[in-house]
Design a protein around this motif. Structure first.
Motif, mmCIF file in Angstrom:
data_model
loop_
_atom_site.group_PDB
_atom_site.id
_atom_site.type_symbol
_atom_site.label_atom_id
_atom_site.label_comp_id
_atom_site.label_asym_id
_atom_site.label_seq_id
_atom_site.Cartn_x
_atom_site.Cartn_y
_atom_site.Cartn_z
ATOM 1 N N PHE A 259 0.812 -1.206 0.000
ATOM 2 C CA PHE A 259 0.000 0.000 0.000
ATOM 3 C C PHE A 259 0.850 1.262 0.000
ATOM 4 O O PHE A 259 0.370 2.350 0.275
ATOM 5 C CB PHE A 259 -1.027 -0.026 1.138
ATOM 6 C CG PHE A 259 -2.139 -0.986 0.826
ATOM 7 C CD1 PHE A 259 -2.077 -2.295 1.279
ATOM 8 C CD2 PHE A 259 -3.199 -0.614 0.030
ATOM 9 C CE1 PHE A 259 -3.091 -3.200 0.963
ATOM 10 C CE2 PHE A 259 -4.204 -1.505 -0.296
ATOM 11 C CZ PHE A 259 -4.152 -2.801 0.181
ATOM 12 N N ALA A 260 2.139 1.121 -0.338
ATOM 13 C CA ALA A 260 2.984 2.290 -0.503
ATOM 14 C C ALA A 260 3.320 2.420 -1.988
ATOM 15 O O ALA A 260 3.649 1.429 -2.634
ATOM 16 C CB ALA A 260 4.262 2.134 0.314
ATOM 17 N N PRO A 261 3.202 3.616 -2.552
ATOM 18 C CA PRO A 261 3.463 3.800 -3.977
ATOM 19 C C PRO A 261 4.847 3.289 -4.374
ATOM 20 O O PRO A 261 5.804 3.415 -3.608
ATOM 21 C CB PRO A 261 3.361 5.315 -4.147
ATOM 22 C CG PRO A 261 2.470 5.764 -3.051
ATOM 23 C CD PRO A 261 2.770 4.855 -1.901
ATOM 24 N N ALA A 262 4.940 2.704 -5.574
ATOM 25 C CA ALA A 262 6.210 2.147 -6.037
ATOM 26 C C ALA A 262 6.359 2.389 -7.529
ATOM 27 O O ALA A 262 5.376 2.547 -8.247
ATOM 28 C CB ALA A 262 6.263 0.653 -5.741
ATOM 29 N N THR A 263 7.617 2.431 -7.993
ATOM 30 C CA THR A 263 7.865 2.589 -9.421
ATOM 31 C C THR A 263 7.845 1.221 -10.101
ATOM 32 O O THR A 263 7.928 0.180 -9.445
ATOM 33 C CB THR A 263 9.250 3.210 -9.660
ATOM 34 O OG1 THR A 263 10.215 2.310 -9.122
ATOM 35 C CG2 THR A 263 9.376 4.570 -8.988
ATOM 36 N N ILE A 264 7.756 1.248 -11.437
ATOM 37 C CA ILE A 264 7.791 -0.012 -12.184
ATOM 38 C C ILE A 264 9.107 -0.739 -11.911
ATOM 39 O O ILE A 264 9.126 -1.953 -11.683
ATOM 40 C CB ILE A 264 7.604 0.261 -13.695
ATOM 41 C CG1 ILE A 264 6.164 0.738 -13.944
ATOM 42 C CG2 ILE A 264 7.915 -0.983 -14.512
ATOM 43 C CD1 ILE A 264 5.788 0.853 -15.398
ATOM 44 N N ASP A 265 10.215 0.002 -11.891
ATOM 45 C CA ASP A 265 11.513 -0.638 -11.666
ATOM 46 C C ASP A 265 11.552 -1.386 -10.341
ATOM 47 O O ASP A 265 12.043 -2.518 -10.263
ATOM 48 C CB ASP A 265 12.635 0.398 -11.722
ATOM 49 C CG ASP A 265 12.943 0.807 -13.154
ATOM 50 O OD1 ASP A 265 13.702 1.747 -13.367
ATOM 51 O OD2 ASP A 265 12.373 0.172 -14.078
ATOM 52 N N SER A 266 11.014 -0.757 -9.301
ATOM 53 C CA SER A 266 11.072 -1.437 -8.009
ATOM 54 C C SER A 266 10.138 -2.650 -8.001
ATOM 55 O O SER A 266 10.435 -3.668 -7.376
ATOM 56 C CB SER A 266 10.765 -0.472 -6.867
ATOM 57 O OG SER A 266 9.438 -0.001 -6.997
ATOM 58 N N LEU A 267 9.038 -2.576 -8.765
ATOM 59 C CA LEU A 267 8.140 -3.732 -8.832
ATOM 60 C C LEU A 267 8.790 -4.874 -9.606
ATOM 61 O O LEU A 267 8.604 -6.047 -9.282
ATOM 62 C CB LEU A 267 6.812 -3.325 -9.477
ATOM 63 C CG LEU A 267 5.952 -2.410 -8.608
ATOM 64 C CD1 LEU A 267 4.772 -1.872 -9.395
ATOM 65 C CD2 LEU A 267 5.468 -3.167 -7.369
ATOM 66 N N VAL A 268 9.558 -4.505 -10.656
ATOM 67 C CA VAL A 268 10.296 -5.530 -11.412
ATOM 68 C C VAL A 268 11.277 -6.231 -10.479
ATOM 69 O O VAL A 268 11.385 -7.466 -10.461
ATOM 70 C CB VAL A 268 11.030 -4.894 -12.612
ATOM 71 C CG1 VAL A 268 12.020 -5.871 -13.225
ATOM 72 C CG2 VAL A 268 10.022 -4.416 -13.648
ATOM 73 N N ALA A 269 11.972 -5.420 -9.655
ATOM 74 C CA ALA A 269 12.946 -6.001 -8.725
ATOM 75 C C ALA A 269 12.254 -6.923 -7.724
ATOM 76 O O ALA A 269 12.765 -7.984 -7.378
ATOM 77 C CB ALA A 269 13.689 -4.880 -7.987
ATOM 78 N N ARG A 270 11.067 -6.518 -7.290
ATOM 79 C CA ARG A 270 10.388 -7.316 -6.267
ATOM 80 C C ARG A 270 9.765 -8.586 -6.818
ATOM 81 O O ARG A 270 9.685 -9.598 -6.145
ATOM 82 C CB ARG A 270 9.270 -6.490 -5.611
ATOM 83 C CG ARG A 270 9.767 -5.344 -4.736
ATOM 84 C CD ARG A 270 8.587 -4.550 -4.168
ATOM 85 N NE ARG A 270 8.986 -3.194 -3.819
ATOM 86 C CZ ARG A 270 8.146 -2.217 -3.520
ATOM 87 N NH1 ARG A 270 6.844 -2.436 -3.524
ATOM 88 N NH2 ARG A 270 8.575 -1.014 -3.220
#
Lengths: 363, 363
Positions: free
Chosen positions: B319-330
């Motif tokens: 529930f914390a905003p994230a960038t596409i890059d950080s979502l790719v990493a996760r």
């Protein structure tokens, strides 16, 4: 034994059916006060649990019930009472007794059950609210289960639409489940009714919920499932509605939304797809005499004339922004109607509210 | 007159019906080459336009057609040919002649028509693609109209699923409409067929599209409408399918999505609701060998894993905003997948695009 105590005893008798109660009353020559006399109970064809309780009642429990009935102002409605809701009487396993907080008359009004997921999408929640408000304006009482999610949104929408709403509970009416719906329950009581077949002090046991669901669908002309996952309790309500010969309606959604899968399953099995609130009214119109949709304390059922009136209003609006007053002057509709129609058109994305109390048509 | 020229002449004859052609062939004793002999044409019961053309054919047009047939490798399939698709022969107003680029055999294979909006939602486009791939793996040929949107996604999905696909065109086959589908058309030709009843040099006239639609539904066991607005051409295809006694299927969607309204209308009128590709197969009573659903060169049906991937992405988003890059990493998903999944989630109202290229989950 006085009448109040007889009713409290009957309502607390386990395993008693509406048929059992009817037989006892008949054996007592139609006198409810005499229907629990020991010789009658001894010779009646009763389930063991019912006979055991009536032979040696839990007097302390009954006393406590009577005290609660006094302080809460709850009524007990028996299946042998003339005010017992006629649609509910028709179902298999109709409850012999209902505890009622609020208006007993609300239970006999034409009702639509609205049920669904406790974890709906935001869109589903808002659909439940909007549709319930629309049904309320059309003169239908919205019946649901006071649960979080779709149930609560449906009750709240019906209240906002100025209508009555009935909550059928799976606990005793001396408590509110879930507790955070206490304020909602109070509003429902004031403008409709809270109902339960479970005596006071009954906790929210899991097995009570499906049992409760038969009352929701049994009170109603039809059951609308707004959002439901596969295997959800709402599908039980829908199945019971179908088994009772009532209409089953379901609102579709994205095939990727888990809480639309149950609705899609229902539609595959024959439920009517609903993508506009008016679909329900036109489907039910077959079985609802128009006068029933026009109870004295609600405005005349707008449902039938709705499309024409909305077209007229949109025509009157044209494409230049206008105030409600000028629309009333142009259409000769009551200003309250114009206001609520504009709200619906706004929700449908066909008009927009503009600064200065004006409305504009969206091309 | 040689057989090639006779076929080219018949194919170009205006107003000729399959019944007319059958009668001419019968009158010629089953010899196609003799069926256009002047005395036969004079005495046959023909529409005026057909008789006029056959009496004084446009020889230059026919010569040009023959030259195109030579260079393009197109075939002409007549309704009197044994390879003419049997399902198409059954419909009212079956075309007497089809131009075919690609495999004539593909036209007789079991087909499912997939049609829909030229302006679908991204979710609708991806559903068309995934379902078509699934049908291809199940051994069904996917038939559509080469239009932008759902049509193109369906053709492309079928190709990706390793199956055959048929495009029924509303222009002559010497052109591709829309022109940007030239590469797609070439792939369809290589792995299925492009078909038209319109002679070469026919432009995409508006009235040709509904006419063309009867061939799409006529070739197919059933027609699946993926997304369609009210009053869309896809509903014509669906209606024609129903009139021809074929199954009509529709995929539901949000009641707030204009391109789901047509699908909902179809379901209300009796079309089968489809929320899983396998619904179509079980309704058509086609038996699908398990191995066909798991061909070596395709990944296992993604539809099944889809929900999990979306859940994983939503979990990763928290529930914390994230960038596409950080979502790719996760998530270790490809960034293109993350981007398109976010788009779909955004359309479903489950995430919101925030300033700074970040995404936030909507509770």
């Amino acid at each position: 034994m006085d009448a109040r105590r007889v009713r409290a005893l009957i309502a607390r008798t386990p395993a008693l059916s509406a048929e059992n109660l009817q037989a006892l009353l008949a054996a007592a020559g139609g006198e409810l006060e005499g229907s629990l006399a020991a010789p009658l109970v001894r010779h009646a064809d009763l389930p063991n649990a019912a006979r055991a309780f009536l032979t040696a009642p839990d007097e302390i429990a009954v006393d406590t019930d009577l005290a609660w009935l006094d302080t809460s102002g709850a009524a007990i409605l028996l299946s042998t009472d003339p005010q017992y809701p006629p649609l509910l009487r028709e179902i298999a396993a109709a409850p012999p007794a209902l505890y009622v907080l609020g208006s007993v008359e609300a239970l006999a009004a034409p009702q639509l059950a609205m049920v669904g997921s406790r974890n709906p999408t935001p869109a589903g929640r808002s659909t439940a609210h909007e549709f319930a408000a629309w049904f309320a304006r059309a003169g239908l009482t919205v019946t649901s289960g006071l649960a979080t999610g779709i149930d609560a949104a449906s009750h709240a929408g019906a209240l906002e639409g100025g209508g009555a709403t009935v909550a059928v509970c799976a606990t005793g009416l001396d408590r509110v489940y879930p507790a955070e719906h206490a304020a909602l329950a109070a509003r429902i009581r004031a403008r409709g009714a809270l109902v339960s077949e479970f005596p006071p002090r009954t906790a929210p046991l899991r097995r009570h919920f499906p049992q409760r669901n038969r009352i929701i669908s049994g009170l109603s002309l039809g059951t609308l499932v707004v959002e439901a996952a596969r295997h959800s309790g709402s599908l039980i309500t829908a199945r019971l509605a179908g088994e009772a010969g009532r209409e089953v309606f379901a609102i579709p959604g994205s095939i990727h939304s888990p809480v639309s899968r149950g609705c899609h399953q229902l539609i595959k099995q024959g439920a009517k797809l609903v993508d506009e609130a008016s679909d329900v009214i036109s489907e039910l119109r077959i079985s609802v005499p128009k006068e029933q949709l026009r109870t004295p304390h609600t405005e005349p059922a707008r449902a039938v004339a709705l499309d024409n009136e909305y077209e007229m209003l949109l025509d009157a609006l044209g494409f230049a922004p206008a105030t409600i007053d000028s629309l009333v002057a142009r259409t000769h509709l009551p200003s309250a109607s114009v206001a609520s129609m504009l709200l619906i058109l706004e929700l449908e994305g066909r008009v927009a509210a503009l600064p200065g109390g004006r409305y504009g048509r969206i091309p």
